[in-house]
Design a protein around this motif. Sequence first.
Motif, mmCIF file in Angstrom:
data_model
loop_
_atom_site.group_PDB
_atom_site.id
_atom_site.type_symbol
_atom_site.label_atom_id
_atom_site.label_comp_id
_atom_site.label_asym_id
_atom_site.label_seq_id
_atom_site.Cartn_x
_atom_site.Cartn_y
_atom_site.Cartn_z
ATOM 1 N N ASN A 83 20.091 51.909 -46.787
ATOM 2 C CA ASN A 83 19.272 52.449 -45.825
ATOM 3 C C ASN A 83 19.184 54.397 -46.150
ATOM 4 O O ASN A 83 18.166 54.048 -45.996
ATOM 5 C CB ASN A 83 19.841 52.611 -44.592
ATOM 6 C CG ASN A 83 19.945 51.434 -43.372
ATOM 7 O OD1 ASN A 83 18.302 50.897 -43.911
ATOM 8 N ND2 ASN A 83 20.732 50.643 -43.060
ATOM 9 N N VAL A 84 20.200 54.393 -47.089
ATOM 10 C CA VAL A 84 20.372 55.541 -47.536
ATOM 11 C C VAL A 84 19.868 55.277 -48.279
ATOM 12 O O VAL A 84 18.389 56.838 -48.948
ATOM 13 C CB VAL A 84 21.867 55.618 -47.865
ATOM 14 C CG1 VAL A 84 22.045 57.571 -48.100
ATOM 15 C CG2 VAL A 84 23.036 55.763 -46.699
ATOM 16 N N TYR B 45 15.904 55.622 -47.984
ATOM 17 C CA TYR B 45 15.432 57.351 -47.674
ATOM 18 C C TYR B 45 15.148 58.000 -48.409
ATOM 19 O O TYR B 45 14.332 58.624 -48.583
ATOM 20 C CB TYR B 45 15.988 57.665 -46.602
ATOM 21 C CG TYR B 45 15.541 58.887 -45.871
ATOM 22 C CD1 TYR B 45 14.707 59.297 -45.656
ATOM 23 C CD2 TYR B 45 16.635 60.500 -46.016
ATOM 24 C CE1 TYR B 45 14.462 60.033 -44.804
ATOM 25 C CE2 TYR B 45 16.610 61.149 -45.957
ATOM 26 C CZ TYR B 45 14.844 61.174 -45.006
ATOM 27 O OH TYR B 45 15.154 62.260 -44.419
ATOM 28 N N ARG B 46 16.644 57.749 -49.017
ATOM 29 C CA ARG B 46 16.841 59.234 -50.096
ATOM 30 C C ARG B 46 16.364 58.783 -51.065
ATOM 31 O O ARG B 46 15.739 60.033 -51.662
ATOM 32 C CB ARG B 46 18.044 59.492 -50.050
ATOM 33 C CG ARG B 46 19.134 59.603 -48.530
ATOM 34 C CD ARG B 46 20.543 61.527 -49.102
ATOM 35 N NE ARG B 46 20.837 60.893 -47.645
ATOM 36 C CZ ARG B 46 22.058 61.861 -47.086
ATOM 37 N NH1 ARG B 46 22.939 62.285 -48.466
ATOM 38 N NH2 ARG B 46 22.615 62.226 -46.388
ATOM 39 N N SER C 249 25.434 61.804 -44.381
ATOM 40 C CA SER C 249 24.135 61.191 -42.828
ATOM 41 C C SER C 249 24.506 62.184 -41.708
ATOM 42 O O SER C 249 25.532 62.697 -41.061
ATOM 43 C CB SER C 249 24.688 60.004 -42.864
ATOM 44 O OG SER C 249 24.468 59.577 -44.096
ATOM 45 N N ARG C 250 23.573 62.211 -40.944
ATOM 46 C CA ARG C 250 23.307 63.197 -39.650
ATOM 47 C C ARG C 250 21.807 62.650 -38.951
ATOM 48 O O ARG C 250 20.926 62.427 -39.556
ATOM 49 C CB ARG C 250 23.036 64.364 -40.173
ATOM 50 C CG ARG C 250 21.936 64.913 -40.564
ATOM 51 C CD ARG C 250 22.351 66.273 -41.451
ATOM 52 N NE ARG C 250 21.266 67.185 -42.410
ATOM 53 C CZ ARG C 250 21.543 68.125 -42.842
ATOM 54 N NH1 ARG C 250 21.877 68.511 -43.460
ATOM 55 N NH2 ARG C 250 20.513 68.105 -43.621
ATOM 56 N N ASN D 252 29.012 54.313 -37.503
ATOM 57 C CA ASN D 252 27.978 54.139 -39.163
ATOM 58 C C ASN D 252 29.025 52.543 -38.822
ATOM 59 O O ASN D 252 28.558 52.376 -40.877
ATOM 60 C CB ASN D 252 28.891 54.914 -40.326
ATOM 61 C CG ASN D 252 27.767 54.994 -40.839
ATOM 62 O OD1 ASN D 252 26.267 54.486 -40.286
ATOM 63 N ND2 ASN D 252 27.656 55.519 -42.199
ATOM 64 N N TYR E 159 17.159 50.389 -39.393
ATOM 65 C CA TYR E 159 18.334 50.509 -40.023
ATOM 66 C C TYR E 159 19.513 49.097 -39.291
ATOM 67 O O TYR E 159 19.700 48.197 -40.921
ATOM 68 C CB TYR E 159 19.096 51.622 -39.466
ATOM 69 C CG TYR E 159 18.239 52.540 -40.179
ATOM 70 C CD1 TYR E 159 18.012 53.397 -41.317
ATOM 71 C CD2 TYR E 159 17.384 53.951 -38.660
ATOM 72 C CE1 TYR E 159 17.796 54.471 -41.508
ATOM 73 C CE2 TYR E 159 17.543 55.482 -39.790
ATOM 74 C CZ TYR E 159 17.863 55.046 -40.301
ATOM 75 O OH TYR E 159 16.483 56.362 -41.418
#
Length: 284
Positions: A25-26, A29-30, A64-65, A78, A102
């Motif tokens: 997921n990170v 997105y990133r 992550s936020r 998480n 997610y």
Amino acid sequence: MGNLDPLLLTALGLLFGLIVGSFLNVVIYRLPVILERRWRRECREHLDLPDEPQERFSLAFPPSRCPQCQTPIRPWHNIPLVSYLLLGGKCSECKAKIPLRYPLVELLTGLLCAFAVWTFGLNLQGAAAVVLLCFLVALTFIDLDHHLLPDSMTLPLIWLGLLLNTRSVFTDPVSAIIGAVAGYLVLWGVFHLFRLLTGKEGMGYGDFKLLAAFGAWFGWQLLAQILILSSMAGALIGISLILVRRHEHDVPIPFGPYLALAGVIALFFGQQINAWYLGFAGLI
């Protein structure tokens, strides 16, 4: 490890996949943001423009936020799937909804990894299958979001497939080399033929590289099957989007997810499908 109960191995595969799915997921997105920033920086350097001040941004930083209230996500918030259920799908602070994607990515990765361990066992083939599936999950969602299959993911898949098949993990070395070359050239040829006939570009170069990766992993023998399955899936889903959601005819639909779906089918059932077809056609 080879004497472990198959159900225990499958459970371990599921747990590993859930954990990796959280990391994917990170990545989903990133990574596109990181690539866009890099391209912007390179363009500014080429044009002799000053650098833009930017916050440090990588797969690991910042932590992550919540995108709404910017509250850092605590470690116990998480835990794959569990945290989403305990939080009711909402941020613990501002109660903004957490996108359903997610937990779905986590669950999908977990189930695929579990099935890979169940199918291939805890060996080099099983480990390689898990790695491939994790790459495909990330590539699928990145392509859905950005119409992008990053070289930083597709090219390593090609080299890894060729390297694995020096030991004939999924196919023999010659079939893997021919498969990588043929996989790239087939879609490259379709791309240029389509552009010659219509004046438009029908797909991206990332699609060529992903099919080349499948050729490197499974050999040239499964390329036709992957192309047929991905084209059928793309046609069915594309027509459904146009009919049900009034999707615009001239809005591009990414092909990478359909290639990835066909690649997953080929990984688990490709040899059986080929054997069935050849037997049905009376060729074996």
